[in-house]
Design a protein around this motif. Structure first.
Motif, PDB file in Angstrom:
ATOM      1  N   ILE A 182       0.835  -1.206   0.000  1.00 61.47           N
ATOM      2  CA  ILE A 182       0.000   0.000   0.000  1.00 61.47           C
ATOM      3  C   ILE A 182       0.866   1.251   0.000  1.00 61.47           C
ATOM      4  CG2 ILE A 182      -1.668   1.330   1.372  1.00 61.47           C
ATOM      5  CD1 ILE A 182      -2.825  -1.361   2.326  1.00 61.47           C
ATOM      6  N   GLU A 183       1.907   1.255   0.818  1.00 60.03           N
ATOM      7  CA  GLU A 183       2.798   2.411   0.899  1.00 60.03           C
ATOM      8  C   GLU A 183       3.543   2.622  -0.417  1.00 60.03           C
ATOM      9  OE1 GLU A 183       4.352   5.778   2.389  1.00 60.03           O
ATOM     10  OE2 GLU A 183       2.810   4.519   3.343  1.00 60.03           O
ATOM     11  N   LYS A 184       3.969   1.538  -1.043  1.00 59.65           N
ATOM     12  CA  LYS A 184       4.676   1.654  -2.323  1.00 59.65           C
ATOM     13  C   LYS A 184       3.763   2.217  -3.411  1.00 59.65           C
ATOM     14  CE  LYS A 184       8.253  -1.870  -1.746  1.00 59.65           C
ATOM     15  NZ  LYS A 184       8.770  -3.186  -2.212  1.00 59.65           N
ATOM     16  N   LYS A 185       2.511   1.788  -3.409  1.00 64.98           N
ATOM     17  CA  LYS A 185       1.556   2.321  -4.380  1.00 64.98           C
ATOM     18  C   LYS A 185       1.365   3.828  -4.171  1.00 64.98           C
ATOM     19  CE  LYS A 185      -1.216  -1.840  -5.245  1.00 64.98           C
ATOM     20  NZ  LYS A 185      -2.578  -2.438  -5.201  1.00 64.98           N
ATOM     21  N   ASN A 196      -5.679   9.965   2.043  1.00 67.75           N
ATOM     22  CA  ASN A 196      -6.925   9.421   2.579  1.00 67.75           C
ATOM     23  C   ASN A 196      -7.209   8.022   2.041  1.00 67.75           C
ATOM     24  OD1 ASN A 196      -7.341  11.797   3.996  1.00 67.75           O
ATOM     25  ND2 ASN A 196      -8.608  12.719   2.396  1.00 67.75           N
ATOM     26  N   LEU A 197      -6.947   7.806   0.753  1.00 68.76           N
ATOM     27  CA  LEU A 197      -7.195   6.488   0.168  1.00 68.76           C
ATOM     28  C   LEU A 197      -6.284   5.421   0.771  1.00 68.76           C
ATOM     29  CD1 LEU A 197      -7.725   7.109  -3.669  1.00 68.76           C
ATOM     30  CD2 LEU A 197      -9.448   6.746  -1.905  1.00 68.76           C
ATOM     31  N   SER A 198      -5.024   5.769   0.988  1.00 66.86           N
ATOM     32  CA  SER A 198      -4.102   4.785   1.574  1.00 66.86           C
ATOM     33  C   SER A 198      -4.524   4.425   2.997  1.00 66.86           C
ATOM     34  CB  SER A 198      -2.675   5.326   1.558  1.00 66.86           C
ATOM     35  OG  SER A 198      -2.530   6.450   2.393  1.00 66.86           O
ATOM     36  N   GLU A 199      -5.040   5.402   3.746  1.00 67.50           N
ATOM     37  CA  GLU A 199      -5.541   5.123   5.090  1.00 67.50           C
ATOM     38  C   GLU A 199      -6.787   4.230   5.034  1.00 67.50           C
ATOM     39  OE1 GLU A 199      -6.118   8.940   6.791  1.00 67.50           O
ATOM     40  OE2 GLU A 199      -3.970   9.410   6.906  1.00 67.50           O
ATOM     41  N   ASP A 200      -7.658   4.484   4.038  1.00 64.74           N
ATOM     42  CA  ASP A 200      -8.831   3.617   3.851  1.00 64.74           C
ATOM     43  C   ASP A 200      -8.403   2.192   3.524  1.00 64.74           C
ATOM     44  OD1 ASP A 200     -10.743   5.570   4.332  1.00 64.74           O
ATOM     45  OD2 ASP A 200     -10.802   6.228   2.248  1.00 64.74           O
ATOM     46  N   ALA A 201      -7.397   2.056   2.655  1.00 67.33           N
ATOM     47  CA  ALA A 201      -6.910   0.724   2.281  1.00 67.33           C
ATOM     48  C   ALA A 201      -6.365  -0.021   3.497  1.00 67.33           C
ATOM     49  CB  ALA A 201      -5.838   0.848   1.201  1.00 67.33           C
TER      50      ALA A 201
END
Length: 534
Positions: free
Chosen positions: A376-379, A503-508
């Motif tokens: 997720i972080e890499k994306k 925000n999207l990465s936190e949702d993921a």
């Protein structure tokens, strides 16, 4: 007032004798001399050059050459240095013809290229040194300053066109991954795992204990159709030939090969790898079905079983099997297609990231399931390195003014980008339904933890409202009247997309937690530690 310069050039065939030296000292014209008189179109400057020498040494030819192209005076380094030392700047300019329009265009292109490279470095430095979350106002103002400093005298259209091509190249990048191995090694199961599918899902590779693949079959990724996984026919049958096999499966088509073995690597694996290496293609040994091996060893040795020791035993066995392979730098990756976060799959991903060209590396990363926080972080990091490009294109190409606001942007481009971000983090409806089915969780339970707008809610109206909200956060800090519209547009959409990605990465991450992947995360950390020990 018109000024003049008189210069003398003495021509001689082999040596300069006394008559030449006397003429040079007096610089007087004679029957041996010819006068070249040139008027330059730019400015009122006349340059008179006396050309002196014996008959037949080429005085008239030199006059004709200078009349056509005075710049030939600079053909030799010594003559160039002498003229530069003895003539004033304006006098030197009189020797040169008017600048070629093509040359001007070339110089402009070089200038724009330097601006573009400087702009990229400014943005990278800003991302590294200023935290948009803790100090958004400073970030916003710095982005505008960078924009105005770089493009104050033009060049932004050219830069926007360049990054637009880069974004199109990324969008159109194809990646062909070949999965091969002996019959029953788990090739098809691995393909489905890489796509986040089960064998019963639409578009999944069929799985069976007998050979189900007779010809190369392509399976397009459900979200990224340009990423294709190729299920190749099994190897190791009697009379197997790696050379004829690669011809049969259309070898040049693939970007890299994953060679799968479920028990031990045999001669057919090594022979195929050597043939692939001879043709300068990437390949990776993968030892599959680790979950079955661990379960079997645990049942057989319930009192003494140690997973770490069992993994070490299998890893050592793989190394032993590959001793006959000439290139000892190639390692084998231990994986379970049912749990990609465990064992060595994360390290296979890291290795591919290092080996693949940049665009194909990004395409591969975006196609991966969110099996760990690291992915997720890499994306997020990869996308953040591209949002400034999206913002620049939005501000400079097909930009439409927003009523009542000091900016214009391509709202349709921003909308498409935000929808794509949703898919990359597996937050769109299709992805959520698929991962919920795999984890046997209600999809509503996953949607409940998502704080960003749901996929269907992302419309042009939402994009415009988000832009307005972002701009209003900074208006009190930045006097809009002093800023160029394009600069404000770039800064606003850049900050908006940056915040949207966070925000999207936190949702993921929250969705991953609901899916119960914390145990997988712990296994992932253990796998990293074991990998570094080896």
């Amino acid at each position: 007032m018109q000024k003049a310069l008189t210069a003398a050039i003495f021509l001689f065939l082999f040596r300069c004798d006394k008559s030449h030296r006397r003429a040079a000292m007096g610089c007087k014209s004679s029957k041996q001399g010819t006068l070249a008189h040139m008027n330059q179109p730019s400015g009122k400057r006349t340059l008179d050059i006396a050309i002196i020498g014996d008959s037949g040494v080429g005085k008239s030819s030199l006059v004709n050459a200078l009349t056509i192209s005075p710049s030939c005076m600079y053909n030799f380094p010594l003559r160039q240095r002498t003229l530069q030392d003895e003539c004033s700047d304006l006098q030197r300019r009189a020797l040169l013809p008017p600048q070629d329009p093509g040359r001007k265009m070339h110089n402009k292109m070089l200038s724009n290229k330097k601006k573009f490279l400087a702009f990229v470095e400014f943005i990278k430095s800003l991302q590294k040194n200023v935290d948009i979350k803790s100090d958004p106002a400073t970030y916003f103002n710095e982005v505008i300053k960078i924009y105005e400093k770089t493009f104050s005298d033009g060049g932004m259209k050219e830069a926007a066109s360049k990054v637009k091509k880069e974004l199109e190249e990324l969008e159109n990048t194809e990646l062909h991954i070949a999965i091969t191995g002996e019959v029953g090694s788990g090739k098809s199961t691995l393909i489905n795992a890489l796509q986040g599918l089960k064998a019963e899902d639409d578009g999944a590779a069929p799985v069976g204990v007998t050979e189900t693949t007779l010809n190369p079959n392509a399976y397009s990724h459900p979200k990224y159709p340009k990423v294709k996984f190729w299920d190749l026919p099994g190897i190791g049958s009697p009379g197997f030939s790696s050379e004829s096999y690669l011809k049969k499966v259309d070898f040049p088509r693939y970007d890299f090969f994953i060679i799968v073995g479920s028990t031990r690597f045999q001669n057919c694996h090594i022979e195929l790898a050597q043939e692939i290496q001879r043709m300068n293609k990437l390949f990776y040994f993968v030892r599959s079905k680790m979950d079955l091996d661990m379960s079997s060893m645990k049942r057989n040795y319930p009192k003494t079983f140690s997973e770490d020791q069992a993994i070490k035993t299998i890893r050592d066995e793989c190394k032993k099997n590959l001793l006959n392979f000439k290139d000892s730098s190639h390692q084998s990756f231990l994986i379970s297609s049912w749990d990609l976060a465990k064992y060595d799959f994360p390290h296979l991903v890291e290795t591919l990231e290092k080996d693949l060209p940049s665009l194909k590396r990004i395409a591969f990363l975006f196609s991966l399931p969110n099996f760990s926080s690291e992915v997720i972080e890499k994306k997020k990091s990869a996308l953040k390195s591209h949002i400034w490009k999206i913002s620049l294109v939005s501000a400079c190409i097909n930009a439409i003014p927003l009523p009542g606001l000091p900016l214009a942007c391509d709202a349709a481009l921003l909308l498409g980008s935000m929808v794509a971000f949703y898919k990359m983090f597996e937050l769109d409806d299709g992805s959520l339904a698929r991962v919920a089915r795999l984890a046997r969780k209600p999809v509503e339970e996953l949607k409940a933890v998502i704080k960003s707008p749901q996929g269907k809610e992302i419309t042009l109206d939402l994009v415009k409202k988000t832009i307005i909200h972002t701009l209003q956060c900074f208006l009190p800090v930045s006097p809009v009247s002093s800023l160029a519209s394009a600069g404000v547009s770039f800064a606003t959409t850049y900050c908006m997309l940056w915040s949207f990605l966070d925000n999207l990465s936190e949702d993921a991450e929250r969705v991953k937690k609901v899916l119960g992947l914390e145990e997988c995360e712990a296994e992932h950390l253990r796998a990293k530690q074991n990998w570094h020990k080896t």
